[in-house]
Design an enzyme around this catalytic site. Structure first.
Site, mmCIF file in Angstrom:
data_model
loop_
_atom_site.group_PDB
_atom_site.id
_atom_site.type_symbol
_atom_site.label_atom_id
_atom_site.label_comp_id
_atom_site.label_asym_id
_atom_site.label_seq_id
_atom_site.Cartn_x
_atom_site.Cartn_y
_atom_site.Cartn_z
ATOM 1 N N SER A 104 0.838 -1.191 0.000
ATOM 2 C CA SER A 104 0.000 0.000 0.000
ATOM 3 C C SER A 104 0.881 1.252 0.000
ATOM 4 O O SER A 104 1.693 1.431 -0.902
ATOM 5 C CB SER A 104 -0.956 -0.053 1.192
ATOM 6 O OG SER A 104 -2.015 0.847 1.043
ATOM 7 N N ASP A 238 -9.735 -6.119 -3.856
ATOM 8 C CA ASP A 238 -9.247 -4.939 -3.138
ATOM 9 C C ASP A 238 -10.228 -3.784 -3.331
ATOM 10 O O ASP A 238 -10.456 -3.340 -4.460
ATOM 11 C CB ASP A 238 -7.867 -4.558 -3.670
ATOM 12 C CG ASP A 238 -7.166 -3.512 -2.828
ATOM 13 O OD1 ASP A 238 -7.853 -2.779 -2.101
ATOM 14 O OD2 ASP A 238 -5.927 -3.440 -2.898
ATOM 15 N N HIS A 265 -7.167 -6.223 0.039
ATOM 16 C CA HIS A 265 -6.067 -5.269 0.046
ATOM 17 C C HIS A 265 -4.835 -5.809 0.760
ATOM 18 O O HIS A 265 -3.768 -5.204 0.683
ATOM 19 C CB HIS A 265 -6.528 -3.973 0.730
ATOM 20 C CG HIS A 265 -5.547 -2.853 0.634
ATOM 21 N ND1 HIS A 265 -5.098 -2.350 -0.575
ATOM 22 C CD2 HIS A 265 -4.915 -2.121 1.608
ATOM 23 C CE1 HIS A 265 -4.245 -1.378 -0.357
ATOM 24 N NE2 HIS A 265 -4.098 -1.220 0.952
#
Length: 321
Positions: A104, A238, A265
């Protein structure tokens, strides 16, 4: 939340750099993997994969500044600042080169590290990374709005903090992709009750996005991946950063994209064995990048002309190569 100590966990260590306490996990021997967590998380996000990866690598998983048990100063929380911090930590630890793995926001830091310090980067693994497209969940975009700090302070207040977190964790056990990541979201929600971490998250969010989405991107420099192997891993389910952004990853002969159909995610937590095996195989099959200043200079000068080195992507189920 009480800070961990070395006595409580022999894998947890601390270095003071530039006057700030930097906490990190270290396990295993061999080539070094630097694992960088995402926004609002900490090094514990890698717990499901550390044991397996440590069978093959020296795993270094820091709590980034402003997160976890590292200090949370009034400091620089930009991508470049985090990349510099990782260089300094590795230097103190006597580590010259790493394969950098970022999830991320940590993926954005990983890309920035590789860009700033190519001589120290052997490979890059990006896990549902920021920086490959503009879209991001509205919940994160709200962090950039005026008054978001006060709103978060109220939203994480003690009277309802535990009931809200418990409710999210309960919902995370329900079937369906919309509920998949709520357990991790609950952990982040609780950590945002810490004023220092809340300030860090708000500040770093504003350095990479606004209310419309991400404005910091690596796509204009994606051609630089020609000189180092890149693996992109994403979860098809996600709902934080769309998996479609994987199509913007550099389609070069030394890059790979893998989409896990049943992950959200956090593919490293949803399918830890598959993720670990993929990273191990990638590092075994892709020789480490060898930095050469002349080649790097030529690549910067010619830029997108190296697009001829790209290869077409073939989509077949859960893998795109």
């Amino acid at each position: 939340m009480a800070a961990r100590t070395v006595q409580e966990d022999p894998d947890v260590h601390c270095e003071v750099i530039h006057g700030y306490r930097r906490v990190y996990r270290r396990r295993g021997t061999g080539p070094v993997l630097l694992l960088l967590h995402g926004l609002g998380c900490d090094s514990s996000t890698w717990t499901p994969v550390i044991d397996r990866l440590a069978e093959y690598f020296t795993v270094i998983a820091p709590d980034l500044l402003g997160h976890g048990d590292s200090d949370k100063p009034d400091a620089d929380y930009s991508l470049g600042g985090y990349a510099n911090g990782m260089r300094d930590l590795l230097t103190v630890l006597g580590i010259d080169k790493v394969t950098v793995v970022g999830h991320s926001f940590g993926g954005g830091v990983a890309m920035q590290f590789a860009y700033q310090f190519p001589e120290r980067t052997e490979r890059v693994v990006l896990v549902a990374p920021g920086g490959l497209g503009r879209d991001v969940t509205p919940l994160i975009r709200m962090l950039t709005l005026p008054g978001s700090g006060a709103a978060l302070s109220v939203a994480t207040a003690r009277p309802w903090r535990r009931p809200v977190a418990d409710a999210m964790r309960t919902l995370s056990r329900l079937p369906g992709p919309l509920f998949r990541d709520l357990g991790e979201v609950a952990d982040i929600y609780v950590k945002l009750a810490d004023p220092g971490q809340r300030k860090a998250v708000l500040r770093l969010s504003s350095t990479v996005m606004d209310w419309r989405g991400q404005y910091v991107t690596m796509t204009d420099r994606a051609y630089l991946a020609r000189l180092m192997p890149v693996l992109v891993v994403w979860g098809a389910q996600d709902h934080v950063i769309p998996a479609e952004h994987a199509e913007n990853a550099p389609a070069l002969v030394n890059s790979e994209v893998r989409v896990f159909e049943d992950s959200g995610h956090f593919p490293h937590r949803d399918e830890p064995d598959r993720f670990s095996d993929l990273v191990i195989e990638f590092c075994a099959s892709k020789p480490p990048a060898q930095y050469h200043r002349g080649r790097w200079r030529a690549l910067l000068r010619r830029g997108d002309q190296f697009a001829l080195d790209t290869v077409p992507r073939e989509s077949s189920g859960s893998a795109v190569s």
